[in-house]
Motif scaffolding. Sequence first.
Motif, PDB file in Angstrom:
ATOM      1  N   THR A  18       0.837  -1.199   0.000  1.00 54.98           N
ATOM      2  CA  THR A  18       0.000   0.000   0.000  1.00 54.98           C
ATOM      3  C   THR A  18       0.870   1.247   0.000  1.00 54.98           C
ATOM      4  O   THR A  18       1.881   1.315   0.704  1.00 54.98           O
ATOM      5  CB  THR A  18      -0.916   0.033   1.237  1.00 54.98           C
ATOM      6  OG1 THR A  18      -1.754  -1.118   1.227  1.00 54.98           O
ATOM      7  CG2 THR A  18      -1.783   1.282   1.263  1.00 54.98           C
ATOM      8  N   GLU A  19       0.494   2.231  -0.805  1.00 57.45           N
ATOM      9  CA  GLU A  19       1.156   3.530  -0.805  1.00 57.45           C
ATOM     10  C   GLU A  19       0.089   4.602  -0.630  1.00 57.45           C
ATOM     11  O   GLU A  19      -0.987   4.520  -1.229  1.00 57.45           O
ATOM     12  CB  GLU A  19       1.939   3.755  -2.105  1.00 57.45           C
ATOM     13  CG  GLU A  19       3.116   2.800  -2.267  1.00 57.45           C
ATOM     14  CD  GLU A  19       3.990   3.151  -3.457  1.00 57.45           C
ATOM     15  OE1 GLU A  19       4.171   4.362  -3.718  1.00 57.45           O
ATOM     16  OE2 GLU A  19       4.481   2.235  -4.123  1.00 57.45           O
ATOM     17  N   LEU A  20       0.389   5.577   0.193  1.00 55.16           N
ATOM     18  CA  LEU A  20      -0.564   6.637   0.496  1.00 55.16           C
ATOM     19  C   LEU A  20       0.042   7.995   0.145  1.00 55.16           C
ATOM     20  O   LEU A  20       1.200   8.266   0.458  1.00 55.16           O
ATOM     21  CB  LEU A  20      -0.946   6.603   1.973  1.00 55.16           C
ATOM     22  CG  LEU A  20      -1.542   5.282   2.476  1.00 55.16           C
ATOM     23  CD1 LEU A  20      -1.768   5.350   3.981  1.00 55.16           C
ATOM     24  CD2 LEU A  20      -2.847   4.970   1.768  1.00 55.16           C
ATOM     25  N   PHE A  21      -0.756   8.817  -0.511  1.00 57.49           N
ATOM     26  CA  PHE A  21      -0.318  10.145  -0.900  1.00 57.49           C
ATOM     27  C   PHE A  21      -1.313  11.178  -0.377  1.00 57.49           C
ATOM     28  O   PHE A  21      -2.523  10.923  -0.344  1.00 57.49           O
ATOM     29  CB  PHE A  21      -0.241  10.264  -2.424  1.00 57.49           C
ATOM     30  CG  PHE A  21       0.702   9.291  -3.074  1.00 57.49           C
ATOM     31  CD1 PHE A  21       2.009   9.654  -3.349  1.00 57.49           C
ATOM     32  CD2 PHE A  21       0.272   8.003  -3.412  1.00 57.49           C
ATOM     33  CE1 PHE A  21       2.877   8.757  -3.961  1.00 57.49           C
ATOM     34  CE2 PHE A  21       1.132   7.105  -4.026  1.00 57.49           C
ATOM     35  CZ  PHE A  21       2.441   7.474  -4.302  1.00 57.49           C
ATOM     36  N   VAL A  22      -0.809  12.332   0.003  1.00 60.27           N
ATOM     37  CA  VAL A  22      -1.662  13.463   0.371  1.00 60.27           C
ATOM     38  C   VAL A  22      -1.561  14.446  -0.775  1.00 60.27           C
ATOM     39  O   VAL A  22      -0.478  14.937  -1.094  1.00 60.27           O
ATOM     40  CB  VAL A  22      -1.223  14.099   1.698  1.00 60.27           C
ATOM     41  CG1 VAL A  22      -2.120  15.289   2.032  1.00 60.27           C
ATOM     42  CG2 VAL A  22      -1.270  13.068   2.827  1.00 60.27           C
ATOM     43  N   ILE A  23      -2.697  14.711  -1.424  1.00 61.37           N
ATOM     44  CA  ILE A  23      -2.686  15.503  -2.646  1.00 61.37           C
ATOM     45  C   ILE A  23      -3.559  16.751  -2.527  1.00 61.37           C
ATOM     46  O   ILE A  23      -4.455  16.829  -1.684  1.00 61.37           O
ATOM     47  CB  ILE A  23      -3.168  14.666  -3.851  1.00 61.37           C
ATOM     48  CG1 ILE A  23      -4.592  14.169  -3.628  1.00 61.37           C
ATOM     49  CG2 ILE A  23      -2.228  13.497  -4.093  1.00 61.37           C
ATOM     50  CD1 ILE A  23      -5.210  13.468  -4.827  1.00 61.37           C
ATOM     51  N   ASN A  51      -5.618  19.631  -7.339  1.00 60.87           N
ATOM     52  CA  ASN A  51      -5.172  19.391  -8.708  1.00 60.87           C
ATOM     53  C   ASN A  51      -4.498  18.036  -8.882  1.00 60.87           C
ATOM     54  O   ASN A  51      -3.992  17.723  -9.956  1.00 60.87           O
ATOM     55  CB  ASN A  51      -4.200  20.500  -9.140  1.00 60.87           C
ATOM     56  CG  ASN A  51      -4.865  21.865  -9.175  1.00 60.87           C
ATOM     57  OD1 ASN A  51      -5.975  22.009  -9.694  1.00 60.87           O
ATOM     58  ND2 ASN A  51      -4.199  22.864  -8.604  1.00 60.87           N
ATOM     59  N   GLY A  52      -4.489  17.238  -7.804  1.00 58.78           N
ATOM     60  CA  GLY A  52      -3.898  15.912  -7.886  1.00 58.78           C
ATOM     61  C   GLY A  52      -2.402  15.876  -7.680  1.00 58.78           C
ATOM     62  O   GLY A  52      -1.755  14.849  -7.939  1.00 58.78           O
ATOM     63  N   ASN A  53      -1.830  16.977  -7.196  1.00 63.04           N
ATOM     64  CA  ASN A  53      -0.386  17.018  -6.938  1.00 63.04           C
ATOM     65  C   ASN A  53      -0.099  16.727  -5.478  1.00 63.04           C
ATOM     66  O   ASN A  53      -0.826  17.184  -4.590  1.00 63.04           O
ATOM     67  CB  ASN A  53       0.169  18.405  -7.299  1.00 63.04           C
ATOM     68  CG  ASN A  53      -0.049  18.744  -8.762  1.00 63.04           C
ATOM     69  OD1 ASN A  53       0.228  17.925  -9.648  1.00 63.04           O
ATOM     70  ND2 ASN A  53      -0.546  19.940  -9.025  1.00 63.04           N
ATOM     71  N   GLU A  54       0.962  15.993  -5.224  1.00 68.07           N
ATOM     72  CA  GLU A  54       1.338  15.676  -3.850  1.00 68.07           C
ATOM     73  C   GLU A  54       1.766  16.941  -3.123  1.00 68.07           C
ATOM     74  O   GLU A  54       2.545  17.748  -3.650  1.00 68.07           O
ATOM     75  CB  GLU A  54       2.463  14.645  -3.844  1.00 68.07           C
ATOM     76  CG  GLU A  54       2.759  14.079  -2.465  1.00 68.07           C
ATOM     77  CD  GLU A  54       3.749  12.933  -2.499  1.00 68.07           C
ATOM     78  OE1 GLU A  54       4.008  12.352  -1.428  1.00 68.07           O
ATOM     79  OE2 GLU A  54       4.266  12.616  -3.593  1.00 68.07           O
ATOM     80  N   VAL A  55       1.254  17.129  -1.903  1.00 72.65           N
ATOM     81  CA  VAL A  55       1.593  18.318  -1.122  1.00 72.65           C
ATOM     82  C   VAL A  55       2.841  18.040  -0.291  1.00 72.65           C
ATOM     83  O   VAL A  55       3.172  16.887  -0.003  1.00 72.65           O
ATOM     84  CB  VAL A  55       0.425  18.740  -0.212  1.00 72.65           C
ATOM     85  CG1 VAL A  55      -0.840  18.975  -1.014  1.00 72.65           C
ATOM     86  CG2 VAL A  55       0.176  17.694   0.880  1.00 72.65           C
ATOM     87  N   TYR A  89      -7.624   5.160  -4.966  1.00 75.74           N
ATOM     88  CA  TYR A  89      -8.971   5.525  -4.531  1.00 75.74           C
ATOM     89  C   TYR A  89      -8.914   6.860  -3.799  1.00 75.74           C
ATOM     90  O   TYR A  89      -8.116   7.047  -2.873  1.00 75.74           O
ATOM     91  CB  TYR A  89      -9.553   4.458  -3.594  1.00 75.74           C
ATOM     92  CG  TYR A  89     -10.846   4.887  -2.946  1.00 75.74           C
ATOM     93  CD1 TYR A  89     -12.014   5.015  -3.696  1.00 75.74           C
ATOM     94  CD2 TYR A  89     -10.899   5.203  -1.585  1.00 75.74           C
ATOM     95  CE1 TYR A  89     -13.198   5.443  -3.114  1.00 75.74           C
ATOM     96  CE2 TYR A  89     -12.083   5.631  -0.996  1.00 75.74           C
ATOM     97  CZ  TYR A  89     -13.224   5.748  -1.769  1.00 75.74           C
ATOM     98  OH  TYR A  89     -14.398   6.177  -1.198  1.00 75.74           O
ATOM     99  N   HIS A  90      -9.756   7.800  -4.241  1.00 77.96           N
ATOM    100  CA  HIS A  90      -9.861   9.098  -3.573  1.00 77.96           C
ATOM    101  C   HIS A  90     -10.705   8.922  -2.315  1.00 77.96           C
ATOM    102  O   HIS A  90     -11.920   8.743  -2.386  1.00 77.96           O
ATOM    103  CB  HIS A  90     -10.521  10.118  -4.506  1.00 77.96           C
ATOM    104  CG  HIS A  90      -9.633  10.594  -5.605  1.00 77.96           C
ATOM    105  ND1 HIS A  90      -8.765  11.650  -5.465  1.00 77.96           N
ATOM    106  CD2 HIS A  90      -9.471  10.133  -6.874  1.00 77.96           C
ATOM    107  CE1 HIS A  90      -8.108  11.849  -6.594  1.00 77.96           C
ATOM    108  NE2 HIS A  90      -8.514  10.933  -7.472  1.00 77.96           N
ATOM    109  N   SER A  91     -10.072   9.004  -1.155  1.00 76.39           N
ATOM    110  CA  SER A  91     -10.767   8.721   0.106  1.00 76.39           C
ATOM    111  C   SER A  91     -11.736   9.815   0.501  1.00 76.39           C
ATOM    112  O   SER A  91     -12.711   9.565   1.210  1.00 76.39           O
ATOM    113  CB  SER A  91      -9.749   8.520   1.235  1.00 76.39           C
ATOM    114  OG  SER A  91      -9.134   9.759   1.576  1.00 76.39           O
ATOM    115  N   GLY A  92     -11.456  11.069   0.088  1.00 76.55           N
ATOM    116  CA  GLY A  92     -12.282  12.174   0.538  1.00 76.55           C
ATOM    117  C   GLY A  92     -11.957  12.614   1.949  1.00 76.55           C
ATOM    118  O   GLY A  92     -12.617  13.497   2.495  1.00 76.55           O
ATOM    119  N   ASP A  93     -10.926  12.014   2.544  1.00 80.70           N
ATOM    120  CA  ASP A  93     -10.524  12.374   3.903  1.00 80.70           C
ATOM    121  C   ASP A  93      -9.387  13.390   3.866  1.00 80.70           C
ATOM    122  O   ASP A  93      -8.461  13.296   3.041  1.00 80.70           O
ATOM    123  CB  ASP A  93     -10.055  11.141   4.678  1.00 80.70           C
ATOM    124  CG  ASP A  93     -11.210  10.244   5.087  1.00 80.70           C
ATOM    125  OD1 ASP A  93     -12.254  10.777   5.483  1.00 80.70           O
ATOM    126  OD2 ASP A  93     -11.071   9.011   4.997  1.00 80.70           O
TER     127      ASP A  93
END
Length: 543
Positions: free
Chosen positions: A348-353, A356-360, A399-403
């Motif tokens: 599993t890999e998790l990104f905070v975006i 615009n879909g860019n990693e913050v 998957y866009h978690s919405g969190d």
Amino acid sequence: MTSAPQVAPSSYESCLSRFEKSASEFPEKLAVVSSRAKLTYRELDSAANKVSCALRALNVRREEPVMMLFERSIFYYAANIGVMKAGAAFLPVSPENPDERLLFMMKDSAVRLVFTDRKTKKAKSSFFNKLCKQDSAQKNMKVLVLEDVLSSTVESQSESVFLPPERLAYVIYTSGSTGRPKGVLIEHGSFANFIFPHPENIESRSMVENADTFLAIADFSFDFAILEEFIPLSTEKTVVLADEEEILNPPRLARLALSHHVDCLSGTPSYLSALLSFSECREFLKKIKIFNIGAEPFTVALYKKLRAVNPSAIIVNAYGPTEAAMSCTAKILTDADDISIGTPTANTELFVIDENGNEVPKGEKGELLICGLCVGRGYQNPNEKMAAAFTTFRGLKAYHSGDLARVNEAGELELFGRIDNQVKVHNRRVELEEVESVVSECPDVQECAAAVSESCRLLLFYTAMAEKKAKETKETIVQKWAKNHLIPYMVPDRFICVKEIPHNVNWKIDRKKLLTLVPQENAQTSGSAVAGTDTERRVLSIV
């Protein structure tokens, strides 16, 4: 970005295969027990084989969803496992669902087989009568009754079936923003990746390494119930299944847990808080070796209360939406000042975006994007908005978690609520738009809006039809409509008739202003838990 080490594909083994291995190596060990019955691994496997044979006789197809409509019974596990042995997918639903919701889920998933038990079939006679009338023309709908299957004298041997990782394992329906529930499709690869106790899987590994007897209290339609079933049964452990009355009566639940030496408890913070209010429950909670907690935020207050009762237990705080195969992160909590959802599970890999879909940058907040093997196949019959939730990111399923989340200095994830109107209420995920969509169909309602109060109560604001005075639109009419068309945990706690629904400049509902319209509520006892579901209300009524 945070990520967990990758596990070689060659290590894949389905949850069914792991259960069958347990049954082969420990046939006489107790697999599942309740206050009414018990089954060894051999007996459970034999019963599941009978189910598989019955399904094959009905020509069940690969990946075909079988609706599971059952009371709380240990024989449900035989039904569940038997569906997998037949190569089909299980679709667990609660008997508490309104008939129309059940019929919608059946149509949406193209279900042609409903699996139930005699007690539930009798209790849901109105649903089965509607089902018969609806299907009278095609006559292709089948209703299978578990007691009839298990009483069969047919040889119960079932041929071994290989379940490839890309095959559908189960379907779980969750709240949907369109006013209709969404069917989440989870494949065996994602399912097994979570259940298997890889070193990187803090949640499952901690449970398997530290406990032998697991208490099961989750509703079968909730993916927590899948965790309660398959983590122990795929690792030669024992499940103690609480019935509805025991769940509603904490002292009885405590007696059940103590009599069977339960040492692992999974659940939500709200339910655990309720249990801590009972002296009888505190006695059994002292015996727990590992608490596996998830589905809503874990508070500092709860951590302190739990530690006061059980200073030495392992406390796992897990996070993950249904779309990511139950959980995708976890952390062992050891300090009230260091509570987070931890790090990713294996593969599993998790990104905070950003939007615009860019990693913050690290430390900044954004939407949590979940990537990797844990991500499900998608939704059943998705519309454009639903389909957009599942995507790819840097070559990974996503998957866009919405969190709203951020990665802290320790490299762990912290959550800060929802970026949309999907909320956690009553221990379950609720789309406010779904509640609004359903209630707005009530003839006495002109407009409505849902919101969550500071005390985590679900509120429904509505205006009366123009031709009627507000006082003539009786609250009980709207309540009855909601109860007849929504699953119980989605029924608002309070219905408030207002002159108008506030909107912002974009003509979107202003939910913050909604809360200013709430009439003064009766003060609640400081520190008391908030009753949400019917179960919680009844539990807390005897605190």
